[in-house]
Structures are given as structure tokens and as C-alpha cells.
Design a protein around this motif. Structure first.
Motif, PDB file in Angstrom:
ATOM      1  N   LEU A 195       0.815  -1.212   0.000  1.00  0.00           N
ATOM      2  CA  LEU A 195       0.000   0.000   0.000  1.00  0.00           C
ATOM      3  C   LEU A 195       0.853   1.268   0.000  1.00  0.00           C
ATOM      4  O   LEU A 195       0.376   2.338  -0.371  1.00  0.00           O
ATOM      5  N   TYR A 196       2.110   1.158   0.407  1.00  0.00           N
ATOM      6  CA  TYR A 196       2.987   2.325   0.509  1.00  0.00           C
ATOM      7  C   TYR A 196       3.928   2.484  -0.676  1.00  0.00           C
ATOM      8  O   TYR A 196       4.772   3.372  -0.671  1.00  0.00           O
ATOM      9  N   ILE A 197       3.787   1.635  -1.693  1.00  0.00           N
ATOM     10  CA  ILE A 197       4.661   1.733  -2.864  1.00  0.00           C
ATOM     11  C   ILE A 197       4.214   2.909  -3.729  1.00  0.00           C
ATOM     12  O   ILE A 197       3.047   3.044  -4.073  1.00  0.00           O
ATOM     13  N   GLU A 198       5.180   3.762  -4.061  1.00  0.00           N
ATOM     14  CA  GLU A 198       4.899   4.926  -4.896  1.00  0.00           C
ATOM     15  C   GLU A 198       5.442   4.737  -6.310  1.00  0.00           C
ATOM     16  O   GLU A 198       4.763   5.049  -7.290  1.00  0.00           O
ATOM     17  N   VAL A 199       6.674   4.207  -6.419  1.00  0.00           N
ATOM     18  CA  VAL A 199       7.323   4.068  -7.721  1.00  0.00           C
ATOM     19  C   VAL A 199       8.094   2.753  -7.764  1.00  0.00           C
ATOM     20  O   VAL A 199       8.736   2.375  -6.780  1.00  0.00           O
ATOM     21  N   ILE A 200       8.032   2.070  -8.917  1.00  0.00           N
ATOM     22  CA  ILE A 200       8.856   0.887  -9.175  1.00  0.00           C
ATOM     23  C   ILE A 200       9.613   1.160 -10.465  1.00  0.00           C
ATOM     24  O   ILE A 200       9.015   1.500 -11.486  1.00  0.00           O
ATOM     25  N   GLU A 201      10.944   1.024 -10.400  1.00  0.00           N
ATOM     26  CA  GLU A 201      11.775   1.275 -11.572  1.00  0.00           C
ATOM     27  C   GLU A 201      12.823   0.180 -11.702  1.00  0.00           C
ATOM     28  O   GLU A 201      13.154  -0.486 -10.727  1.00  0.00           O
ATOM     29  N   SER A 202      13.361   0.048 -12.913  1.00  0.00           N
ATOM     30  CA  SER A 202      14.454  -0.893 -13.164  1.00  0.00           C
ATOM     31  C   SER A 202      15.668  -0.102 -13.617  1.00  0.00           C
ATOM     32  O   SER A 202      15.591   0.661 -14.570  1.00  0.00           O
ATOM     33  N   PHE A 203      16.822  -0.292 -12.915  1.00  0.00           N
ATOM     34  CA  PHE A 203      18.029   0.492 -13.209  1.00  0.00           C
ATOM     35  C   PHE A 203      19.262  -0.295 -13.592  1.00  0.00           C
ATOM     36  O   PHE A 203      20.326   0.302 -13.499  1.00  0.00           O
ATOM     37  N   PRO A 204      19.490  -1.483 -13.868  1.00  0.00           N
ATOM     38  CA  PRO A 204      18.573  -2.537 -14.241  1.00  0.00           C
ATOM     39  C   PRO A 204      17.967  -3.270 -13.050  1.00  0.00           C
ATOM     40  O   PRO A 204      16.994  -3.995 -13.219  1.00  0.00           O
ATOM     41  N   ASP A 205      18.557  -3.127 -11.833  1.00  0.00           N
ATOM     42  CA  ASP A 205      17.940  -3.780 -10.672  1.00  0.00           C
ATOM     43  C   ASP A 205      16.619  -3.094 -10.352  1.00  0.00           C
ATOM     44  O   ASP A 205      16.484  -1.877 -10.512  1.00  0.00           O
ATOM     45  N   THR A 206      15.663  -3.863  -9.885  1.00  0.00           N
ATOM     46  CA  THR A 206      14.349  -3.319  -9.565  1.00  0.00           C
ATOM     47  C   THR A 206      14.443  -2.529  -8.270  1.00  0.00           C
ATOM     48  O   THR A 206      14.850  -3.050  -7.235  1.00  0.00           O
TER      49      THR A 206
END
Length: 73
Positions: free
Chosen positions: A17-28
């Protein structure tokens, strides 16, 4: 809560519920609304699937399983 794995192999639970952003840099990398960041082994797609399943299990946003959807036409 969703179960994830840190890069060092240690599992942990995260309140989705507290996740705002998910990105890959390449690690998630997962950024929470409080500014904390977590880097995990799972792919961005795997994290999204876990979040969707979590939301369905706790009935957030009234997500329904496809077998429960009715067509009024």
C-alpha cells in the motif's frame, strides 16, 4: 504484504500500500511514499503481479476475479 528478496538473498515482506514508484536500473528499485528505497531481485513485472494479487486478496479498489464479472448487456 508482499514477499520480496533483497539482492543479498534475504527475503522480506513489504506493505504494498505504501509503494509509490517501481523502476528498473537494471535492478528493480521500489520507492515508498515515506522516501525509503528497496532494491530487490524480482523483476518489475513480478513485483506488479504480486501487488495486483495482494490488492485482490484484501479487496482494494474492488478488484474482482474475471469469473466474478458480469455483463449487463
Amino acid at each position: 504484504m508482499i514477499q520480496l528478496t533483497r539482492l543479498n538473498g534475504r527475503p522480506f515482506s513489504l506493505n504494498a500500500l505504501y509503494i509509490e514508484v517501481i523502476e528498473s536500473f537494471p535492478d528493480t528499485t521500489i520507492k515508498l511514499t515515506n522516501g525509503h528505497k528497496y532494491v530487490v531481485r524480482e523483476t518489475e513485472q513480478e513485483v506488479n503481479q504480486k501487488i495486483t494479487l495482494f490488492y485482490r486478496n484484501i479487496n482494494v479498489l474492488s478488484l474482482r476475479k474475471s469469473s466474478e464479472v458480469f455483463d449487463d448487456e
